[in-house]
Design an enzyme around this catalytic site. Structure first.
Site, PDB file in Angstrom:
ATOM      1  N   ASN A   1     -26.517  82.848   5.906  1.00 11.53           N
ATOM      2  CA  ASN A   1     -27.541  81.896   6.311  1.00 11.53           C
ATOM      3  C   ASN A   1     -28.239  82.230   7.619  1.00 11.53           C
ATOM      4  O   ASN A   1     -29.061  81.452   8.098  1.00 11.53           O
ATOM      5  CB  ASN A   1     -26.926  80.492   6.406  1.00 11.53           C
ATOM      6  CG  ASN A   1     -26.356  80.032   5.076  1.00 11.53           C
ATOM      7  OD1 ASN A   1     -26.975  80.212   4.038  1.00 11.53           O
ATOM      8  ND2 ASN A   1     -25.154  79.468   5.107  1.00 11.53           N
ATOM      9  N   THR A   2     -27.920  83.378   8.210  1.00 15.26           N
ATOM     10  CA  THR A   2     -28.635  83.873   9.389  1.00 15.26           C
ATOM     11  C   THR A   2     -29.295  85.191   9.010  1.00 15.26           C
ATOM     12  O   THR A   2     -28.603  86.151   8.659  1.00 15.26           O
ATOM     13  CB  THR A   2     -27.675  84.087  10.574  1.00 15.26           C
ATOM     14  OG1 THR A   2     -27.142  82.815  10.983  1.00 15.26           O
ATOM     15  CG2 THR A   2     -28.400  84.714  11.757  1.00 15.26           C
TER      16      THR A   2
ATOM     17  N   ASN B   1     -23.751  75.675   1.109  1.00 12.12           N
ATOM     18  CA  ASN B   1     -24.293  75.284   2.412  1.00 12.12           C
ATOM     19  C   ASN B   1     -25.248  76.352   2.926  1.00 12.12           C
ATOM     20  O   ASN B   1     -25.082  77.542   2.661  1.00 12.12           O
ATOM     21  CB  ASN B   1     -23.161  75.039   3.414  1.00 12.12           C
ATOM     22  CG  ASN B   1     -22.825  76.261   4.241  1.00 12.12           C
ATOM     23  OD1 ASN B   1     -23.478  76.548   5.239  1.00 12.12           O
ATOM     24  ND2 ASN B   1     -21.804  77.001   3.806  1.00 12.12           N
TER      25      ASN B   1
ATOM     26  N   SER C   1     -22.010  85.572   7.399  1.00  7.73           N
ATOM     27  CA  SER C   1     -22.684  84.365   6.922  1.00  7.73           C
ATOM     28  C   SER C   1     -23.986  84.761   6.236  1.00  7.73           C
ATOM     29  O   SER C   1     -24.750  85.577   6.764  1.00  7.73           O
ATOM     30  CB  SER C   1     -22.991  83.421   8.081  1.00  7.73           C
ATOM     31  OG  SER C   1     -23.863  82.390   7.653  1.00  7.73           O
TER      32      SER C   1
ATOM     33  N   LYS D   1     -14.825  88.893  10.104  1.00  7.56           N
ATOM     34  CA  LYS D   1     -14.944  88.176   8.836  1.00  7.56           C
ATOM     35  C   LYS D   1     -16.026  88.812   7.981  1.00  7.56           C
ATOM     36  O   LYS D   1     -17.168  88.961   8.426  1.00  7.56           O
ATOM     37  CB  LYS D   1     -15.276  86.701   9.084  1.00  7.56           C
ATOM     38  CG  LYS D   1     -15.202  85.835   7.830  1.00  7.56           C
ATOM     39  CD  LYS D   1     -15.227  84.358   8.192  1.00  7.56           C
ATOM     40  CE  LYS D   1     -14.990  83.474   6.969  1.00  7.56           C
ATOM     41  NZ  LYS D   1     -14.904  82.043   7.333  1.00  7.56           N
TER      42      LYS D   1
ATOM     43  N   PHE E   1     -25.612  78.286  11.306  1.00 12.78           N
ATOM     44  CA  PHE E   1     -24.995  78.309  12.641  1.00 12.78           C
ATOM     45  C   PHE E   1     -25.533  77.194  13.535  1.00 12.78           C
ATOM     46  O   PHE E   1     -25.846  77.420  14.714  1.00 12.78           O
ATOM     47  CB  PHE E   1     -25.215  79.664  13.326  1.00 12.78           C
ATOM     48  CG  PHE E   1     -24.425  80.819  12.779  1.00 12.78           C
ATOM     49  CD1 PHE E   1     -23.446  80.638  11.812  1.00 12.78           C
ATOM     50  CD2 PHE E   1     -24.654  82.111  13.233  1.00 12.78           C
ATOM     51  CE1 PHE E   1     -22.717  81.717  11.307  1.00 12.78           C
ATOM     52  CE2 PHE E   1     -23.931  83.196  12.741  1.00 12.78           C
ATOM     53  CZ  PHE E   1     -22.967  82.992  11.773  1.00 12.78           C
TER      54      PHE E   1
ATOM     55  N   ASN F   1     -16.039  85.315   3.449  1.00 12.22           N
ATOM     56  CA  ASN F   1     -16.993  84.242   3.687  1.00 12.22           C
ATOM     57  C   ASN F   1     -17.500  83.704   2.338  1.00 12.22           C
ATOM     58  O   ASN F   1     -16.945  84.014   1.289  1.00 12.22           O
ATOM     59  CB  ASN F   1     -18.148  84.774   4.545  1.00 12.22           C
ATOM     60  CG  ASN F   1     -18.716  83.728   5.485  1.00 12.22           C
ATOM     61  OD1 ASN F   1     -18.961  82.596   5.093  1.00 12.22           O
ATOM     62  ND2 ASN F   1     -18.958  84.116   6.728  1.00 12.22           N
TER      63      ASN F   1
END
Length: 339
Positions: A180-181, A111, A178, A220, A115, A249
Site C-alpha cells: 500500500n506504499t 486493507n 506492504s 518482513k 502506513f 505480509n
C-alpha cells in the site's frame, strides 16, 4: 463467549470504526480491566529466538497498534510478544477512506491503510510511557518509509526510525513488503535490497556501541514472490547477517475471494486466503536458510493447527492479526496450549 458478543457489535460497525473502538478499549490505562474481561491464563512455553527470551511463541503482528498506544492492553491478553507500527519518520494520514474491508465468508480482510500513523516521535513516547507504567514484555517495533519519500532515499527514512526506536525495542522489523506504499516492494530485490540492508547493519553496529546493547533486525517480506525471488532474498539476508525474517505480509492475489463482496477492492489481502501462500514462502526460506536465521511465520493463522503448520515448516515464532480479529483473545490460549 464474551468476545463473540463483542464481535457481533464490532462487525456491525464500519471496519475502521471497529478498529478505533478496539484501540480505545485497549489503551494502556485500561490494561488491567481488559485482562479481567478478555484475558485467559496462557501457559508459559518459553522459547529463545534472536537471543531474546519469549514467554511463548505467539505474537501480535504489526498493523493493529500502529502508534504503540495499546502495548500493555494487548500484552495482557497473553501474547508472547507484541509488534507495533508500521511507523514512519513523519506523521501521515494514509490512504483515503474507506480502506479496510471485511470478507467474513473467507475469514479475511483487505486493507489499503497506507502506513497511517502519528510519526515515530509519538510512538516512542507511547512506548516510553508503557515501560514506565510497568510493561516488561517483548516488544517489536516495525519501521517503514513515508509515502512521499523517493525510493532512492528510502534508507534515510529507515535509518531515522531505527535511531529513534533502538533503545526502546527488543527487535526492529524493516517493512519492505506492504503493498500500500508505492514503490516499497521494489526494495525487496537485487541491489536495492542489498544497499538498504548494508546501510541498516552499519547503523545497527553504531547504535549497538552507543547504547551498549545489540537489538536484532528482522525483515518482513511479501507472499507474492517466485521461488527464485525468495531464494535471492534469503541469500541477501544471510550475506548482510540480518537476524530474522518475517514471512509474510499481505497478498495482492484475489484467488478464492474474487466473487465475494469487497473481493475486488484494492489493497493487501490477509487471513485464510494467504495461509498457504505464506506457508510456501516459509518452506522455501527454511530450505535456503538451513537454520542460519530464524523465521517468524504470519499469514492466515486462525487456529492451533494453522500455527503448528507454520512451525513445522520452519518458523520459530508465529504472529496473528486477522485470525485474532475473527477468533478473539481465546485464539492465543488455544495455540499455546496445543504446542
Amino acid at each position: 463467549m464474551l468476545y463473540s458478543i463483542a464481535r457481533k457489535f464490532l462487525f456491525k460497525l464500519d471496519a475502521e470504526q471497529a478498529h478505533d473502538v478496539v484501540i480505545n478499549m485497549f489503551k494502556s490505562p485500561a490494561a488491567t480491566a481488559v485482562k479481567g474481561l478478555y484475558g485467559a491464563k496462557v501457559a508459559d512455553k518459553p522459547v529463545n529466538v534472536m537471543g531474546i527470551d519469549f514467554p511463548n511463541p505467539v505474537g501480535l503482528a504489526a498493523g493493529l497498534d500502529k502508534n504503540g498506544e495499546c502495548i500493555r492492553g494487548f500484552s495482557a491478553l497473553g501474547f508472547g510478544f507484541v509488534e507495533v507500527g508500521t511507523v514512519t519518520p513523519r506523521p501521515q494520514p494514509g490512504n483515503d477512506k474507506p480502506r479496510i474491508f471485511r470478507l467474513p465468508e473467507a475469514d479475511a480482510i483487505i486493507n489499503r491503510m497506507g502506513f497511517n500513523n502519528h510519526g515515530v516521535d509519538y510512538l516512542v513516547e507511547r512506548v516510553r510511557k508503557a515501560k514506565q507504567a510497568g510493561f516488561n514484555g517483548v516488544l517489536g517495533i516495525n519501521i517503514g518509509k513515508n509515502k512521499d519519500t523517493a525510493e532512492e532515499n528510502a534508507k534515510d527514512d529507515y535509518i531515522h526510525c531505527m535511531r529513534k526506536v533502538y533503545e526502546y525495542a527488543d527487535y526492529i522489523t524493516v517493512n519492505i513488503s506492504s503493498p500500500n506504499t508505492p514503490g516499497l516492494r521494489a526494495l525487496q530485490y537485487g541491489d536495492a535490497l542489498n544497499e538498504l540492508l548494508a546501510a541498516l547493519k552499519a547503523e545497527q553496529a553504531e547504535l549497538s556501541k552507543k547504547h551498549g546493547k545489540y537489538i536484532p533486525l528482522a525483515v518482513k517480506i511479501a507472499p507474492d514472490l517466485t521461488a527464485e525471488e525468495v531464494q535471492g532474498i534469503a541469500d541477501c539476508l544471510m550475506t548482510n547477517e540480518i537476524d530474522a525474517v518475517i514471512a509474510t505480509n499481505t497478498t495482492l492475489s484475489r484467488e478464492g475471494v474474487e466473487n465475494l463482496e469487497h473481493g475486488g477492492e484494492m489493497g493487501g489481502l490477509s487471513g485464510i486466503p494467504v495461509q498457504e501462500k505464506s506457508l510456501e514462502v516459509i518452506k522455501l526460506l527454511s530450505e535456503r536458510l538451513d537454520g542460519k536465521m530464524p523465521i517468524i511465520g504470519v499469514g492466515g493463522i486462525n487456529s492451533a493447527t494453522a500455527a503448528k503448520a507454520k512451525l513445522a515448516a520452519g518458523a520459530s515464532l508465529v504472529q496473528v492479526y486477522t485470525g485474532f480479529i475473527y477468533e478473539g483473545p481465546e485464539l492465543i490460549k488455544r495455540i499455546v496450549d496445543e504446542l
